[in-house]
Design a protein around this motif. Structure first.
Motif, mmCIF file in Angstrom:
data_model
loop_
_atom_site.group_PDB
_atom_site.id
_atom_site.type_symbol
_atom_site.label_atom_id
_atom_site.label_comp_id
_atom_site.label_asym_id
_atom_site.label_seq_id
_atom_site.Cartn_x
_atom_site.Cartn_y
_atom_site.Cartn_z
ATOM 1 N N THR A 90 -0.808 -17.028 30.825
ATOM 2 C CA THR A 90 -1.390 -17.678 31.969
ATOM 3 C C THR A 90 -0.396 -18.069 33.159
ATOM 4 O OG1 THR A 90 -1.228 -19.745 30.691
ATOM 5 C CG2 THR A 90 -3.218 -18.589 30.546
ATOM 6 N N ARG A 91 0.417 -19.237 32.624
ATOM 7 C CA ARG A 91 1.115 -19.857 33.640
ATOM 8 C C ARG A 91 2.491 -18.809 34.160
ATOM 9 N NH1 ARG A 91 0.127 -24.696 30.991
ATOM 10 N NH2 ARG A 91 1.969 -24.405 29.753
ATOM 11 N N SER A 107 -4.823 -13.883 35.364
ATOM 12 C CA SER A 107 -3.496 -14.382 35.860
ATOM 13 C C SER A 107 -3.219 -13.076 37.076
ATOM 14 C CB SER A 107 -2.575 -14.349 34.940
ATOM 15 O OG SER A 107 -2.706 -15.400 33.701
ATOM 16 N N ASP A 111 -4.410 -19.396 43.428
ATOM 17 C CA ASP A 111 -4.173 -20.175 41.985
ATOM 18 C C ASP A 111 -5.448 -19.669 41.181
ATOM 19 O OD1 ASP A 111 -3.764 -21.600 39.881
ATOM 20 O OD2 ASP A 111 -4.544 -23.614 40.913
ATOM 21 N N ASN A 126 -5.764 -20.478 37.981
ATOM 22 C CA ASN A 126 -6.070 -21.457 36.847
ATOM 23 C C ASN A 126 -7.507 -21.652 36.814
ATOM 24 O OD1 ASN A 126 -3.426 -21.701 36.099
ATOM 25 N ND2 ASN A 126 -2.815 -23.293 37.495
ATOM 26 N N GLN A 165 -8.939 -19.479 34.660
ATOM 27 C CA GLN A 165 -8.504 -19.460 33.287
ATOM 28 C C GLN A 165 -9.411 -20.442 32.509
ATOM 29 O OE1 GLN A 165 -6.596 -17.628 31.772
ATOM 30 N NE2 GLN A 165 -5.069 -16.593 33.260
ATOM 31 N N TRP A 166 -9.537 -21.828 33.259
ATOM 32 C CA TRP A 166 -10.071 -23.003 32.718
ATOM 33 C C TRP A 166 -11.692 -22.433 32.256
ATOM 34 C CZ3 TRP A 166 -14.633 -25.804 33.685
ATOM 35 C CH2 TRP A 166 -14.825 -26.942 33.216
#
Length: 263
Positions: free
Chosen positions: A79-80, A165, A173, A175, A178-179
């Motif tokens: 992910t990150r 990602s 972004d 994220n 992903q959430w």
């Protein structure tokens, strides 16, 4: 393949050094399972009652297994790290290495969860035996089939997390996506088996990664059948192939975009 095994081994050995730190996650896992046990104890008010074909013991063990997978497969690498590599420009350095970047990330991911998952598995079994007891419907055959199903499910999970990602090539972004993906897996596949939902919704869920990541392995462990085993393994094989194809395709498009823009 040898170079990816070297990456896998180095990450695996590195994570072994942090086994104590990983074990601190047992606290969160215990609290979560304790809450879910109280919830299902309240819902199953009548002894011997079945909900959506599950006994109370099956339902609790289902959650124990799905959360074991969820906690054991958690990783910032898919992910990150991928998002930060792209947004920070490190991807330009990584893609010139003598390996494929996405397979490098997958090798690192495997090295991480191959340490975490066995630790959580041991804790999950001990916790389940103490708080719930032995599952009457459990068969050794189910365990032998469930282990490769768990591995396949985690790999599918990792591949789709990488795909999300990789959209950082085009958006600022990734994220939020992903959430959304994580919450869909957690609510639909981990907390509740798909049989809880209406039949129309079940048909839709079977065509999503949710069916193969958490639900499949937990279902086979708690309520094994040959028909369901074949169905889940075929679905996992198809999803892994589709996921890998999508991962390579998105990465290739992203790299091309970098070259075109002078990255």
């Amino acid at each position: 393949m040898k170079k990816y095994m070297v990456i896998y081994r180095s990450v695996w050995m590195e994570n072994l050094q942090y086994a104590v730190q990983i074990a601190t996650g047992y606290i969160s896992y215990f609290i979560y399972i304790f809450v879910m046990i109280q919830l299902w104890n309240a819902i199953y008010a009548v002894p011997g009652e079945r909900i959506a074909g599950y006994s109370k013991e099956q339902m609790i063990w289902y959650v124990i297994i799905t959360e074991m997978i969820w906690f054991g497969a958690g990783s910032a690498t898919v992910t990150r790290q991928v998002s930060m590599d792209i947004r920070g420009g490190n991807i330009a350095y990584q893609m010139n290495k003598p390996y494929h970047y996405t397979l490098y990330i997958l090798a690192k991911y495997m090295g991480e969860w191959n340490v975490k998952l066995p630790m959580y598995a041991g804790f999950a079994v001990a916790l389940g035996m103490v708080m719930v007891g032995r599952l009457a419907e459990f068969r050794l055959t189910a365990l032998l089939v469930s282990i490769p199903c768990i591995f396949l499910g985690i790999m599918i999970h990792g591949v789709f997390k990488i795909c999300i990602s990789l959209f950082s090539f085009w958006i600022e972004d990734a994220n939020p996506f992903q959430w959304l993906y994580d919450k869909a897996i957690l609510v639909v596949g981990a907390i509740f088996p798909i049989e809880i939902f209406p039949e129309g919704m079940q048909s839709v869920i079977k065509f999503t990664p949710i069916y193969t990541v958490c639900y499949g392995p937990a279902k086979l462990t708690t309520d094994f059948s040959i028909r369901k085993c074949v169905e889940i393994l075929l679905a996992q094989t198809a999803y892994l192939a589709v996921g890998l194809g999508a991962m390579f395709f998105i990465y290739a498009k992203g790299v091309k975009k970098l070259y075109v823009n002078g990255g």
